[in-house]
Motif scaffolding. Sequence first.
Motif, PDB file in Angstrom:
ATOM      1  N   ALA A  62      -0.395  -8.385  -8.738  1.00  0.00           N
ATOM      2  CA  ALA A  62       0.251  -7.116  -9.478  1.00  0.00           C
ATOM      3  C   ALA A  62       1.727  -7.721  -9.815  1.00  0.00           C
ATOM      4  CB  ALA A  62       0.433  -5.976  -8.355  1.00  0.00           C
ATOM      5  N   ASN A  63       2.160  -7.118 -10.771  1.00  0.00           N
ATOM      6  CA  ASN A  63       3.561  -7.268 -11.296  1.00  0.00           C
ATOM      7  C   ASN A  63       4.581  -6.366 -10.354  1.00  0.00           C
ATOM      8  OD1 ASN A  63       6.119  -7.432 -12.216  1.00  0.00           O
ATOM      9  ND2 ASN A  63       5.361  -7.839 -14.203  1.00  0.00           N
ATOM     10  N   LEU A  64       4.977  -6.912  -9.269  1.00  0.00           N
ATOM     11  CA  LEU A  64       5.590  -5.884  -8.341  1.00  0.00           C
ATOM     12  C   LEU A  64       6.837  -5.432  -9.023  1.00  0.00           C
ATOM     13  CD1 LEU A  64       5.083  -7.480  -4.702  1.00  0.00           C
ATOM     14  CD2 LEU A  64       3.742  -5.763  -5.927  1.00  0.00           C
ATOM     15  N   ASN A  65       7.552  -5.930  -9.590  1.00  0.00           N
ATOM     16  CA  ASN A  65       8.909  -5.492 -10.160  1.00  0.00           C
ATOM     17  C   ASN A  65       8.921  -4.419 -10.986  1.00  0.00           C
ATOM     18  OD1 ASN A  65      10.602  -7.416  -8.963  1.00  0.00           O
ATOM     19  ND2 ASN A  65      10.152  -9.051 -10.387  1.00  0.00           N
ATOM     20  N   LEU A  74       7.209   3.117 -10.217  1.00  0.00           N
ATOM     21  CA  LEU A  74       6.954   4.205  -9.243  1.00  0.00           C
ATOM     22  C   LEU A  74       8.139   4.885  -8.631  1.00  0.00           C
ATOM     23  CD1 LEU A  74       4.205   2.228  -7.368  1.00  0.00           C
ATOM     24  CD2 LEU A  74       3.788   4.264  -8.740  1.00  0.00           C
ATOM     25  N   ALA A  75       9.380   4.388  -9.231  1.00  0.00           N
ATOM     26  CA  ALA A  75      10.462   5.074  -8.536  1.00  0.00           C
ATOM     27  C   ALA A  75      10.659   6.608  -9.020  1.00  0.00           C
ATOM     28  CB  ALA A  75      11.784   4.069  -9.343  1.00  0.00           C
ATOM     29  N   PRO A 107      10.186  -0.870  -1.755  1.00  0.00           N
ATOM     30  CA  PRO A 107       9.808   0.442  -1.007  1.00  0.00           C
ATOM     31  C   PRO A 107       8.901   1.444  -1.808  1.00  0.00           C
ATOM     32  CG  PRO A 107      12.069   0.506  -1.931  1.00  0.00           C
ATOM     33  CD  PRO A 107      11.782  -0.831  -1.982  1.00  0.00           C
ATOM     34  N   HIS A 108       9.237   1.511  -2.835  1.00  0.00           N
ATOM     35  CA  HIS A 108       8.172   2.508  -3.881  1.00  0.00           C
ATOM     36  C   HIS A 108       6.813   2.016  -3.961  1.00  0.00           C
ATOM     37  CE1 HIS A 108      11.844   4.793  -4.642  1.00  0.00           C
ATOM     38  NE2 HIS A 108      12.340   3.833  -5.492  1.00  0.00           N
ATOM     39  N   SER A 144       0.595   2.982   0.405  1.00  0.00           N
ATOM     40  CA  SER A 144       0.168   3.709   1.883  1.00  0.00           C
ATOM     41  C   SER A 144      -0.742   4.947   1.348  1.00  0.00           C
ATOM     42  CB  SER A 144       1.433   4.065   2.675  1.00  0.00           C
ATOM     43  OG  SER A 144       1.878   2.691   3.312  1.00  0.00           O
ATOM     44  N   HIS A 145      -0.309   5.726   0.184  1.00  0.00           N
ATOM     45  CA  HIS A 145      -0.851   6.737  -0.033  1.00  0.00           C
ATOM     46  C   HIS A 145      -2.240   6.615  -0.691  1.00  0.00           C
ATOM     47  CE1 HIS A 145      -1.022  10.968  -1.573  1.00  0.00           C
ATOM     48  NE2 HIS A 145      -1.098  10.584  -2.626  1.00  0.00           N
ATOM     49  N   ILE A 146      -2.004   5.789  -1.501  1.00  0.00           N
ATOM     50  CA  ILE A 146      -3.544   5.223  -2.228  1.00  0.00           C
ATOM     51  C   ILE A 146      -4.506   4.884  -1.330  1.00  0.00           C
ATOM     52  CG2 ILE A 146      -4.787   3.795  -4.180  1.00  0.00           C
ATOM     53  CD1 ILE A 146      -2.783   6.244  -5.024  1.00  0.00           C
TER      54      ILE A 146
END
Length: 210
Positions: A3-6, A12-13, A43-44, A50-52
């Motif tokens: 995944a491209n976390l950046n 997701l912000a 953090p986002h 966690s939600h998914i």
Amino acid sequence: MSANLNALEQHLAARSYVEGYTPSQADVHVYKAVAVPIPSSYPHVARWYSHITSYSAEFDTLPGSSSAGQTFTQTAPAAEEEEEEEVDLFGEDEEEDEEAEKLKAERVAAYNAKKANKPKAAAKSVVTLEVKPWDDETDMQALEESVRSLEMDGLVWGASKLVAVGYGIKKLQITLVVEDELVSLDDLQEKLAEFDDYVQSSDIAAMQKL
């Protein structure tokens, strides 16, 4: 695939999901590409992950397609200069003298030692745990706080929600990630049973290997 976390963190912000307003196959596609543990600088992404996770048992039935999620994943680049050296066990020289046999044996031993010394990633599982209260008068906030107060090496608590059971009673459904070698689910449930002011029982509703 990774995944491209950046890009995902920025996206997701201001959003709860990869696409739309409910979980979809786009979320599942990106979820499977995210490596855990997630760095604290995202953090986002951690909140979304966690939600998914709480929908892991429904991944196959979530609506939509994975196309929107492909924006945030990428194929891992080929390893540079780190490919394992191939060992020629047969050789092209038909004349195998004692020195050639010795050299071949040394190369095989070195190859096997290299493979044996490779670190193995810790096996982890995503677990959905259901905790039932005594009755409709049980303080569910205090129950959840008691559950989350349990700390064990290799245990990470995730998202939670209350699910109606009937007659005004709700049970706590909470997601957790465990390292299989460090955390015994039986021990965890025994510790939960010690909160007998709030907890009537607990059950493993779903479990999936990471």
